[in-house]
Write an enzyme that holds these catalytic residues in place. Structure first.
Site, mmCIF file in Angstrom:
data_model
loop_
_atom_site.group_PDB
_atom_site.id
_atom_site.type_symbol
_atom_site.label_atom_id
_atom_site.label_comp_id
_atom_site.label_asym_id
_atom_site.label_seq_id
_atom_site.Cartn_x
_atom_site.Cartn_y
_atom_site.Cartn_z
ATOM 1 N N ASP A 266 0.852 -1.187 0.000
ATOM 2 C CA ASP A 266 0.000 0.000 0.000
ATOM 3 C C ASP A 266 0.891 1.242 0.000
ATOM 4 O O ASP A 266 1.600 1.505 0.976
ATOM 5 C CB ASP A 266 -0.895 -0.038 1.245
ATOM 6 C CG ASP A 266 -1.920 1.079 1.281
ATOM 7 O OD1 ASP A 266 -1.719 2.105 0.610
ATOM 8 O OD2 ASP A 266 -2.926 0.932 2.007
ATOM 9 N N HIS A 267 0.842 1.991 -1.110
ATOM 10 C CA HIS A 267 1.743 3.140 -1.258
ATOM 11 C C HIS A 267 1.393 4.301 -0.323
ATOM 12 O O HIS A 267 2.173 5.254 -0.181
ATOM 13 C CB HIS A 267 1.721 3.631 -2.706
ATOM 14 C CG HIS A 267 3.029 4.198 -3.174
ATOM 15 N ND1 HIS A 267 3.937 4.780 -2.323
ATOM 16 C CD2 HIS A 267 3.597 4.264 -4.408
ATOM 17 C CE1 HIS A 267 4.984 5.207 -3.002
ATOM 18 N NE2 HIS A 267 4.817 4.891 -4.254
ATOM 19 N N ARG A 268 0.252 4.242 0.354
ATOM 20 C CA ARG A 268 -0.085 5.277 1.335
ATOM 21 C C ARG A 268 0.744 5.111 2.605
ATOM 22 O O ARG A 268 0.928 6.086 3.357
ATOM 23 C CB ARG A 268 -1.574 5.219 1.683
ATOM 24 C CG ARG A 268 -2.513 5.489 0.517
ATOM 25 C CD ARG A 268 -3.951 5.224 0.903
ATOM 26 N NE ARG A 268 -4.152 3.830 1.318
ATOM 27 C CZ ARG A 268 -5.306 3.363 1.776
ATOM 28 N NH1 ARG A 268 -6.347 4.154 1.887
ATOM 29 N NH2 ARG A 268 -5.402 2.086 2.129
#
Length: 294
Positions: A266-268
């Site tokens: 998850d790039h967040r």
């Protein structure tokens, strides 16, 4: 009022009048505009439930092209489909790929299986993957996390889910406290959970509380894939089929058993450098599992 309506491109004959003697007021025109915008949004923006069900796809009569057979989706796929769709639509997925040298690990696994007592669960490569992943998660706690509002929840426990292929579809039972268990213990728990999953006897509580998931296609085949994150987790590991490949040892190419790995994250919460370091560290643990402790 006619000039005001003309600027907005509105036909006054379609606007309801509330003024004295049937006069159209500016409030009437503005109410008409709000209603028109509301109708447009309802047409253009389908509801979240509609998107999750996939009802936006047009209905097609496939029978007109040839013979067909209609089968209902299994209960597992009906339940998992919306969750997978929601994860794919709401999580910015990125997938890293790497290969682990498991030559020595496979030889050790075979020796363990040969020394197993009657009735003991078979030690599979997946059991070693779970053990190594648990150790890697302790080193990289950002991957053992979840998002909650504007905060990142770092978990001090390590519960790992593993995908099980069942007749009704994919289920992900969870093994708790993987960092505190040995490989034989993990293998025994895996066997029990997988058996109950295939028999349809898995409890809902046995699929909750996971921190990280592993999906292994090694027994089937493939060289890699992009697994979907099992929200609210922030990463998932995929493993494909091992293969003998030539590896340079500094003086010559030698045959080594290589395990393809793919990490979706998850790039967040995670960035590319962190994901690459995690996967590289995991590959190092699998190459020399003495660093983990069995």
């Amino acid at each position: 009022m006619q000039l005001y309506a003309r600027k907005l491109g509105i036909d006054l004959t379609t606007v309801g009048a509330t003024g004295p003697r049937g006069r159209i007021l500016q409030e009437d025109v503005e109410r008409y505009i709000r209603a028109a915008l509301s109708r447009a949004n309802a047409i253009v923006t389908p509801s979240a439930n509609t998107l999750l069900r996939g009802d936006t796809a047009p209905e097609i009569d496939f029978a007109k092209f040839g013979s067909i057979e209609r089968q209902p989706l299994s209960r597992v796929r009906r339940l998992s489909g919306p969750a997978l769709t929601r994860s794919w639509q709401t999580i910015p997925h990125v997938t890293n790929f790497d290969q682990a040298d498991v030559t020595d690990l496979e030889a050790f696994r075979v020796s363990l299986s040969g020394a197993a007592l009657a009735g003991e669960a078979k030690v599979t490569m997946l059991a070693f993957l779970i053990k190594a992943a648990a150790a890697a998660l302790k080193t990289f706690p950002e991957l053992n996390a979840s998002l909650s509002g504007g905060d990142i929840i770092l978990k001090r426990y390590v519960h790992i889910g593993f995908a099980v292929d069942t007749p009704g579809g994919l289920l992900v039972p969870v093994i708790r406290d993987c960092d505190a268990k040995g490989v034989r213990e993990l293998a025994a728990e895996m066997a029990g959970l997988a058996g109950r999953a295939r028999d349809g006897k898995l409890k809902a509580t046995e699929m909750h509380g996971g921190c990280f998931s592993i999906s292994s296609l090694g027994g089937i085949g493939g060289t890699g894939f992009t697994p979907i994150i099992n929200a609210p987790e922030v990463a998932i590991l995929g493993a494909a089929r091992t293969a003998m490949k030539p590896q340079w040892n500094g003086s010559a190419f030698v045959p080594r058993l290589m395990l393809p790995l793919c990490l979706s994250w998850d790039h967040r919460v995670i960035d590319g450098a962190l994901a690459a370091r995690f996967l590289s560290h995991l590959c190092g643990l699998l190459a020399d599992l003495r660093r983990v402790g069995l």
